[in-house]
Design an enzyme around this catalytic site. Structure first.
Site, short mmCIF file in Angstrom:
data_model
loop_
_atom_site.label_atom_id
_atom_site.label_comp_id
_atom_site.label_asym_id
_atom_site.label_seq_id
_atom_site.Cartn_x
_atom_site.Cartn_y
_atom_site.Cartn_z
N ARG A 37 98.91 -6.34 16.88
CA ARG A 37 97.57 -6.88 17.07
C ARG A 37 97.56 -7.65 18.39
O ARG A 37 98.50 -8.40 18.70
CB ARG A 37 97.17 -7.80 15.92
CG ARG A 37 96.73 -7.06 14.65
CD ARG A 37 95.42 -6.29 14.84
NE ARG A 37 94.98 -5.58 13.65
CZ ARG A 37 95.26 -4.32 13.34
NH1 ARG A 37 96.04 -3.61 14.14
NH2 ARG A 37 94.78 -3.76 12.24
N GLU A 57 89.35 -6.77 21.83
CA GLU A 57 89.01 -5.34 21.95
C GLU A 57 87.51 -5.14 21.87
O GLU A 57 86.86 -5.81 21.07
CB GLU A 57 89.71 -4.56 20.83
CG GLU A 57 91.21 -4.61 20.98
CD GLU A 57 91.98 -3.86 19.89
OE1 GLU A 57 91.35 -3.13 19.10
OE2 GLU A 57 93.20 -4.02 19.85
N HIS A 67 94.04 1.52 21.55
CA HIS A 67 94.34 1.36 20.11
C HIS A 67 94.47 2.72 19.39
O HIS A 67 93.69 3.05 18.51
CB HIS A 67 93.28 0.48 19.42
CG HIS A 67 93.81 -0.21 18.19
ND1 HIS A 67 93.42 -1.47 17.80
CD2 HIS A 67 94.71 0.18 17.25
CE1 HIS A 67 94.05 -1.83 16.69
NE2 HIS A 67 94.84 -0.83 16.33
C1 DGY Z 1 96.07 -0.44 11.56
O1 DGY Z 1 95.96 0.38 10.64
O2 DGY Z 1 96.12 -1.64 11.36
C2 DGY Z 1 96.17 0.13 12.93
O3 DGY Z 1 96.04 -0.84 13.88
C3 DGY Z 1 95.18 1.24 13.08
O4 DGY Z 1 95.69 2.16 13.97
#
Ligand code: DGY
Length: 310
Positions: free
Chosen positions: A229, A258, A276
């Site tokens: 993240r 983002e 992402h």
């Molecule tokens: C998640 O599932 O948390 C990912 O970041 C999506 O790709």
């Protein structure tokens, strides 16, 4: 979302309202169309908080998040309203580990910059010192968070002949036995890694865990990879660290705000940026959709959701 999830829900007798745009729809529209619904499948870009839950009304019984991460959902606010929350663990492990490796190779070996040189007609021929990168063989791979995805990233290092160290709250027996990995504290992880890759969930404690002081403690040849993240990394401090060559390169799939990126980041040649894409394979996104649909159906038929978060 892959359409079969809507088909599964429709076949189970539910009325399904889907947004057919690939861009996230405006929050007001999501709220308006969720009002009166019994379940909602949310994306990681949808904030589910008190405001959202008050606005959609009391009919909602499940928020099925289409992601393994659920930092976009206020779990306490859902709990207080007896709304269940589910996520999509496991099915995206391998795809996300692949993405981390795509970034490791690209950032360590100047793949994106090399591509830019070619496309812009700037290549004047082979040169012994052009775009020299980090040799992965014999280098140290540092894993912050040795859970499902962190372990899958570590396993892939066998073919590259890397030493593996990791930081986690518990010992990962599998990594230690199979890879001879060593568990170390965060200070050592940061100081000894040639490639430092982040695989911890987003929690308040994780915010800016990797910031200016950590960059100064890293090796100058180090490569930072983030597929977890964005807010785990202080993105402005990363821009400075890359600019001042405190670290050699970075590969990012996630960002603090983002879809925006920190000023200056996109101008740097030593960072590889992905939008992402961690779980973005047809197979994985299909499995995530099926999982989200199953969780909705479970709650609406009075069963325990198989992937309950709360
Ligand atoms: C998640 O599932 O948390 C990912 O970041 C999506 O790709």
């Amino acid at each position: 979302m892959p359409s079969d999830a809507a088909e599964v829900l429709t076949a189970a007798g539910y009325t399904v309202d889907t947004f057919d745009t690939s861009e996230p729809p405006p929050r007001d529209e999501i709220i308006a169309r969720t009002r009166g619904c019994a379940g909602v499948i949310t994306m990681l870009s949808d904030r589910v908080d008190d405001k959202f839950l008050d606005a959609v009304g009391s009919s909602l019984r499940i928020v099925a998040n289409y992601a393994v991460g659920f930092d976009n959902v206020d779990l306490e606010a859902c709990k207080q309203r007896n709304i269940r929350v589910s996520n999509t663990p496991g099915v995206l492990t391998e795809a996300t580990a692949d993405t981390a490796w795509a970034l490791i190779l690209a950032a360590a070996r100047n793949v994106a910059e090399g591509d830019r040189v070619m496309r812009t007609g700037k290549w004047s021929g082979w040169a012994p010192t052009q775009l020299l990168g980090l040799e992965l063989n014999g280098a140290t791979l540092g894993i912050l968070g040795a859970g499902r995805i962190g372990s899958a990233v570590a396993r892939r290092s066998i073919g590259f002949g890397m030493r593996v160290i990791y930081t986690d709250t518990t010992t990962n027996e599998m990594l230690e036995k199979e890879l001879g990995a060593e568990r170390v504290d965060l200070d050592r992880l940061v100081a000894e890694s040639d490639v430092l890759t982040l695989h911890i969930p987003m929690t308040p404690e994780a915010r800016h865990l990797i910031g200016a002081a950590r960059f100064k403690a890293m090796k100058p040849n180090a490569v930072l990879i983030n597929t977890a993240r964005g807010p785990i990394v202080d993105e402005s401090a990363l821009v400075e660290a890359l600019r001042n060559k405190e670290i050699a390169a970075a590969g990012l799939d996630v960002y603090e705000n983002e879809p925006r990126v920190a000023p200056g980041l996109a101008e740097l040649p030593n960072v590889v940026l992905l939008p992402h894409l961690g779980s973005a394979t047809t197979t994985t996104r299909g499995k995530m959709a099926a999982m989200a649909a199953e969780n909705v159906i479970a709650v609406l038929t009075g069963r325990e959701p198989p992937n309950a978060v709360v």
